[in-house]
Every structure is written in structure tokens, then in C-alpha cells.
Design a protein around this motif. Structure first.
Motif, PDB file in Angstrom:
ATOM      1  N   THR A 226     -39.793 -14.672  21.757  1.00  0.00           N
ATOM      2  CA  THR A 226     -40.611 -13.454  21.777  1.00  0.00           C
ATOM      3  C   THR A 226     -39.928 -12.317  22.525  1.00  0.00           C
ATOM      4  OG1 THR A 226     -41.736 -14.324  23.748  1.00  0.00           O
ATOM      5  CG2 THR A 226     -42.741 -14.788  21.597  1.00  0.00           C
ATOM      6  N   ASP A 227     -39.025 -12.634  23.430  1.00  0.00           N
ATOM      7  CA  ASP A 227     -38.319 -11.603  24.187  1.00  0.00           C
ATOM      8  C   ASP A 227     -37.227 -11.009  23.288  1.00  0.00           C
ATOM      9  OD1 ASP A 227     -37.108  -9.960  25.979  1.00  0.00           O
ATOM     10  OD2 ASP A 227     -36.817 -11.465  27.540  1.00  0.00           O
ATOM     11  N   SER A 229     -35.259  -8.400  23.809  1.00  0.00           N
ATOM     12  CA  SER A 229     -34.028  -8.035  24.516  1.00  0.00           C
ATOM     13  C   SER A 229     -33.132  -9.246  24.713  1.00  0.00           C
ATOM     14  CB  SER A 229     -34.378  -7.410  25.873  1.00  0.00           C
ATOM     15  OG  SER A 229     -33.207  -7.128  26.607  1.00  0.00           O
TER      16      SER A 229
END
Length: 404
Positions: A226-227, A229
Motif C-alpha cells: 500500500t505504501d 513511495s
């Protein structure tokens, strides 16, 4: 007792050896490859590599030739501690370290961010205090030492493997394989200068093996996290060549210096430096903010410390799995040996002792009957045979002797 005393005296009288890192630096300062040094000393290239990584040390005449060759053009730098002598007479006072080609090496070495020198939680598995037991360890001590090394290094190593491969299952498999190998060779790993580094090198080799791409379950990386970056950095890393990926992780992620990174990746120091520079350039093309080495180091440390939770098997399970694996391959080798010996014995028992050429098949010849046994005589041939049998002497009449 006399032989032991002579060996100890020879060890004390032997020339002092530079440290493993200094040995590699001196060789590269002379612009000499491992193969060239091995030919001059009279050993193999693998032996020279083992000396420069600290796995083994030269002895006897090889040691004298090795030290003389390294310290001929310049005075040696840091030296390994020598065994204490009963009556020490003098101590080595050589402290100067001239580096004739150090300027060129510094030009090729990438810039080290200030934060790289700090030890991070995920990078704590990069080094461990060398185990130098004074006496042979009992089985209980070996179990405890292995379990301590596993609990200390495994969490960081599995995050490194996931950063290199992008696959959770393969990461756990690589870490367990490395510790299986470490338990099989535990007497060697226990006295290594860096046991965690030994396991890390084995894990990296297995995780980056090109044979995994043939496995259907490891052809594609796992689903993205989900991150966004962190996923972008992971995706950029996975697009790098495996050698660049590993070198960048060791140098910018774990904080190893350039000679240690080169030694672990089995490359020269300039080659390792070039890999780091090219890897940084490729990452900066996709993520411009990673052009700063300090930012890159912080992002790598963040990925190593905040990676996905990967459940590892307990140390005892790893040890028993290593023993079962060793038992399986031992039995397989014994079974294959018995099979080969049995096949060889059967062949020797049933093989002919002499060569018997095969009979050529019969061929029909025009006008001549095939050779298939005595033929039936014609009436003319039977009359001729009867006449010959009736005459007293065979042969022409003129050769019959006259009785008168």
C-alpha cells in the motif's frame, strides 16, 4: 611435544601479516590481479581470495613469499596481532601506510553519506563479533551459539532478501538455505571473523541465483504494498542488474566500505565503485530525489527496517531441517554409489571374455545353389561314384605299376 614447540616457534618467527583488508589494498595498489599474485606466490587464485577475506592465512614459505611480495614496494600498514612469545624482544613499530595509488581509488569510490557510518537496526546483521573459542565447544554450546546467531541475524537478512528479490517466499527460503549451509559447516562458521557476514554472502548468492526464474512460483514479484513511495523504490531496485542491486545494498544500505563490498561480491574495488555509481545513476533517472547519496541511504534503511513482516521458522526447526537435508543427500549419494557399483559388477560378470565375430547372412549367387548341406546326386554322378569305387587304383591308368 617437540613438533608442537617447533611449530609454535616457526609461527612466532614468521614475518607479520597485514590485515585482510590491507592485503587487498596493497595488491590493488600494485595494480596486480589475484591471478598474477597467485602465480608469483605459487598458489591458486582461490587461495589468494581466501587470504584476502581472512578465511585462512598463509604459512611457511608461502607466508614469507606473500609478505615479501606485498611489502616490497612499500611498507606494510596495519598488521594482525602475532602470538605472544615467552620473551618478547621487540614490537613492530611500522605505522606508516604510504598509498601510492590511493588517490585514484578515492576518485573511483562513490561519496559516502554521513548517515552511512551509523549502525541501523536492519543493518545490525552485517557484522557480528568473531567467534574465537578457546576450546572445542560442546554440542549444547554449538546449539546455543547457532540459535543466537540465527535470532540476531535472520530478521535483518530476510528484509535484505526481500529487497533484492521482491518475493516473500523466496526471501524466507534464501535465509533458511543460508542457515542450513551454516549449520552443515558450523565448525568453519563458528571461528569465522564475521559469522553473520558469512551467512549473508550465502543468502545473497542463493537469492540472486538466475535459476529461480525457471520456477513458476517465482517468475513474478509479489503484489505491491500500500505504501506507494516504498513500492516505487523497490520497483526501481528490482529493475537493476543483480550485481548492481547487491553492491548498492551492501554499500549504501548496510554501510560496508568499498573494499569489503568488493570482497563480498568477488569483484575488484574499482569495479565495485563503478557498480555503485551506475546503480545510483539508474535509480536517479527513475526517482530524481535518490540522486543524493544521503537520501538514498535513508530510503534503503527505511525499507530494511519497515519492510513487511515475514515469519521465520524457529532456530531448532532450521537446525533439524539442515540435518535432514544433509542426511537425505548423504543417503542419495550412498544409494547412487551402490547402484553404480552394482551395475559395474553385473557388467563385468556378464561381459564376454573374447570377441566372437558375427556370421554374415547368406547371399544368393547366380547359378550356384546356396550352401545348405549335401545335395542329392544325379544318376550320372551315382554311376561315376560306383565306377571309381570299383577300380582297384584311383587315378589315370598310365600311373598303375606293371607287376611284370
Amino acid at each position: 611435544m617437540t613438533q608442537t614447540t617447533a611449530t609454535s616457534a616457526a609461527t612466532r618467527n614468521a614475518p607479520p601479516l597485514p590485515t585482510p583488508k590491507e592485503r587487498r589494498r596493497l595488491r590493488e595498489a600494485m595494480s596486480m590481479t589475484e591471478e598474477q599474485l597467485a602465480q608469483q606466490v605459487g598458489v591458486t587464485r582461490a587461495t589468494v581470495r581466501s587470504w584476502e577475506t581472512g578465511r585462512t592465512n598463509p604459512r611457511g614459505r608461502k607466508r614469507e613469499a606473500y609478505v615479501k611480495l606485498l611489502c616490497a614496494p612499500q611498507e606494510c600498514g596495519p598488521q594482525e596481532p602475532r602470538p605472544p612469545a615467552p620473551e618478547p624482544t621487540s614490537k613492530p613499530t611500522s605505522t606508516s601506510k604510504p598509498k601510492p595509488n590511493r588517490e585514484q581509488e578515492r576518485e573511483q569510490e562513490p561519496e559516502r553519506p554521513p548517515a552511512a557510518a551509523e549502525a541501523s537496526p536492519a543493518a545490525s546483521a552485517t557484522s557480528a563479533p568473531p567467534a574465537t573459542p578457546a576450546e572445542p565447544a560442546t554440542p549444547a554450546d554449538a546449539f546455543a551459539a547457532f540459535d543466537a546467531l540465527y535470532e540476531y541475524a535472520a530478521p535483518g537478512l530476510v528484509q535484505q532478501a526481500y529487497l533484492l528479490t521482491g518475493r516473500r517466499r523466496l526471501s524466507r527460503e534464501a535465509v533458511e538455505y543460508a542457515f542450513h549451509l551454516a549449520w552443515e559447516r558450523w565448525p568453519e562458521v563458528a571461528v569465522d571473523r564475521d559469522p553473520a557476514g558469512w551467512v549473508r554472502a550465502a543468502m545473497h548468492e542463493y537469492a540472486l541465483s538466475p535459476w529461480h526464474r525457471l520456477r513458476r512460483s517465482h517468475r513474478q514479484p509479489d503484489a505491491p504494498s500500500t505504501d506507494q513511495s516504498a513500492q516505487a523504490v523497490r520497483g526501481a531496485l528490482l529493475e537493476l542488474p543483480p550485481a548492481y542491486r547487491r553492491t548498492l545494498l551492501l554499500y549504501d544500505g548496510l554501510g560496508l566500505d568499498l573494499p569489503e563490498t568488493a570482497a563480498e561480491t568477488e569483484a575488484s574495488t574499482p569495479a565495485a565503485g563503478n557498480r555503485v555509481l551506475h546503480a545510483r545513476e539508474l535509480l536517479a533517472e527513475r526517482i530524481p530525489e535518490l540522486a543524493d547519496p544521503e537520501v538514498l541511504h535513508q530510503r534503503l534503511v527505511s525499507l530494511l527496517t519497515k519492510g513487511p513482516a515475514l515469519v521465520l521458522a524457529p532456530p531448532r526447526t532450521v537446525r533439524t531441517g539442515s540435518e535432514r537435508r544433509a542426511t537425505f543427500w548423504t543417503r542419495a549419494a550412498v544409494a547412487l554409489t551402490v547402484l553404480v557399483v552394482g551395475a559395474t559388477a553385473f557388467t563385468l560378470a556378464t561381459a564376454p571374455t573374447s570377441y566372437v565375430p558375427p556370421l554374415a547372412p547368406g547371399e544368393a549367387v547366380d547359378g550356384v545353389p546356396a550352401l545348405s548341406g549335401p545335395q542329392r546326386l544325379t544318376p550320372q554322378r551315382e554311376a561315376l561314384r560306383a565306377r571309381l569305387h570299383a577300380e582297384p587304383v584311383t587315378g589315370p591308368a598310365r600311373l598303375v605299376p606293371d607287376p611284370h
